[in-house]
Design an enzyme around this catalytic site. Structure first.
Site, PDB file in Angstrom:
ATOM      1  N   THR A 101       1.037  -5.036  18.011  1.00  0.00           N
ATOM      2  CA  THR A 101       3.410  -4.897  17.155  1.00  0.00           C
ATOM      3  C   THR A 101       3.860  -4.259  17.806  1.00  0.00           C
ATOM      4  O   THR A 101       3.201  -2.964  18.191  1.00  0.00           O
ATOM      5  CB  THR A 101       2.479  -3.933  15.866  1.00  0.00           C
ATOM      6  OG1 THR A 101       1.398  -4.812  14.655  1.00  0.00           O
ATOM      7  CG2 THR A 101       3.386  -4.055  14.671  1.00  0.00           C
ATOM      8  N   LYS A 176       6.326  -7.975  10.603  1.00  0.00           N
ATOM      9  CA  LYS A 176       5.223  -7.057   9.841  1.00  0.00           C
ATOM     10  C   LYS A 176       5.510  -6.060  10.230  1.00  0.00           C
ATOM     11  O   LYS A 176       4.646  -4.817   9.185  1.00  0.00           O
ATOM     12  CB  LYS A 176       4.474  -7.236  11.624  1.00  0.00           C
ATOM     13  CG  LYS A 176       3.200  -6.422  11.763  1.00  0.00           C
ATOM     14  CD  LYS A 176       2.110  -6.851  11.228  1.00  0.00           C
ATOM     15  CE  LYS A 176       0.796  -5.280  11.399  1.00  0.00           C
ATOM     16  NZ  LYS A 176       0.037  -5.627  12.988  1.00  0.00           N
ATOM     17  N   LYS A 252       6.709   1.942 -18.783  1.00  0.00           N
ATOM     18  CA  LYS A 252       5.610   2.899 -20.102  1.00  0.00           C
ATOM     19  C   LYS A 252       4.777   3.327 -19.005  1.00  0.00           C
ATOM     20  O   LYS A 252       3.922   4.767 -19.675  1.00  0.00           O
ATOM     21  CB  LYS A 252       4.943   1.434 -20.882  1.00  0.00           C
ATOM     22  CG  LYS A 252       4.528   2.533 -21.529  1.00  0.00           C
ATOM     23  CD  LYS A 252       4.106   1.576 -22.708  1.00  0.00           C
ATOM     24  CE  LYS A 252       3.007   0.578 -22.083  1.00  0.00           C
ATOM     25  NZ  LYS A 252       1.797   1.135 -21.645  1.00  0.00           N
TER      26      LYS A 252
END
Length: 299
Positions: A101, A176, A252
């Site tokens: 990466t 990525k 909720k």
């Protein structure tokens, strides 16, 4: 050269991710050459018939596809363009696939340098961890030309069960980064949920069991990622009633969790942000519960 005619594959970087990915390539026809800065890391591969190289240049000279899994941008640049790097010997038509990466700008920069030598550069970061690599079930996000993608589909299929063409070079890395943005924000949200549970006297290890169990069934956050745009939905869109129900249930439950946090004195900033942003993020606008809480907070 197409995906079906790529012969020998080279693999550089035999660490936590690289080793199991490279191991899946051992039985692929065409042969495997490996390289790592730690010589002992190559022994399990050479013992099984792989060749070992002493430099990226030596490895590239005999490979049609070179996979790179090293630490960071600087190491990738050195492997590709260094004095003894891949481009010193790579033949035209060779594919250099970086699984690390890195910055998308680094990928684009290196692709241009590779193109000068007739070499295809693809950024191909992976998701799925070492377990996915070992089992051959990784997801690979590929930034490449159409020709570059066609070349790598078959060999990547040895270690991945999902290979996505994200777009041109750089797009794999951008996908990525978006995926990991979700991943680590979710980790941060998990720590917030643990704080609430702990303050409420709940065993947080048991909570973890429930989260892992139900996420495996529902798909977790990915279960709402079906739209092809983040724009607001028209009321006649088929997704509108579905995501309106998701918003109603989510608001909720978030409001109830925030009320519990208020009573226990636990600050839940991600929970509060989620309550205000859930509906707009889903494309269906803010619901009544979120609007009511916002009015009370600003009264």
């Amino acid at each position: 050269m197409t995906g079906s005619t790529i012969g020998r594959v080279g693999y550089i970087g035999l660490g936590n991710m690289g080793a199991p990915m490279a191991e899946r390539l051992l039985t692929r026809p065409g042969g495997l050459t490996v390289l790592d800065v730690v010589p002992e890391a190559m022994s399990p591969f050479t013992d099984k018939g792989a060749a070992a190289a002493s430099s990226p240049a030596e490895l590239a000279a005999g490979c049609d596809l070179v996979c790179v899994t090293v630490l960071d941008d600087a190491q990738v640049r050195d492997v590709v363009t260094g004095p003894d790097g891949l481009l010193a010997t790579a033949r035209p038509g060779t594919v250099v696939a970086v699984h690390s990466t890195i910055s998308d700008t680094t990928a684009v920069e290196l692709a241009a340098k590779c193109a000068e030598k007739g070499v295809d550069f693809v950024d191909a970061p992976v998701s799925g961890g070492a377990g996915g690599a070992k089992n051959g079930t990784l997801a690979v996000m590929v930034g490449a030309t159409d020709d570059g993608f066609a070349k790598i589909e078959e060999p990547f299929g040895t270690f991945a069960s999902l290979v996505v063409h994200a777009g041109p070079v750089g797009a794999g890395t951008r996908m990525k980064l978006a995926r990991n943005l979700l991943h680590f924000i979710a980790f941060t949200a998990a720590t917030e949920a643990q704080r609430l549970a702990e303050a409420a006297g709940i065993d947080i290890t048991e909570l973890g069991k429930v989260v892992r169990h139900t996420d495996a069934i529902t798909g977790g956050a990915g279960s709402i990622m079906w739209r092809d745009t983040t724009s607001p939905l028209a009321e006649d869109d088929s997704w509108f009633p579905i995501f309106s129900r998701v918003r109603a249930l989510g608001e909720k439950d978030l409001a109830l969790a925030l009320d519990l946090g208020d009573r226990l004195g636990v600050d839940l900033p991600l929970g509060a942000r989620a309550l205000s942003d859930l509906g707009p993020g889903l494309g269906v606008g803010t619901g009544e519960i979120a609007q009511t809480r916002s009015r009370k907070e600003h009264a």
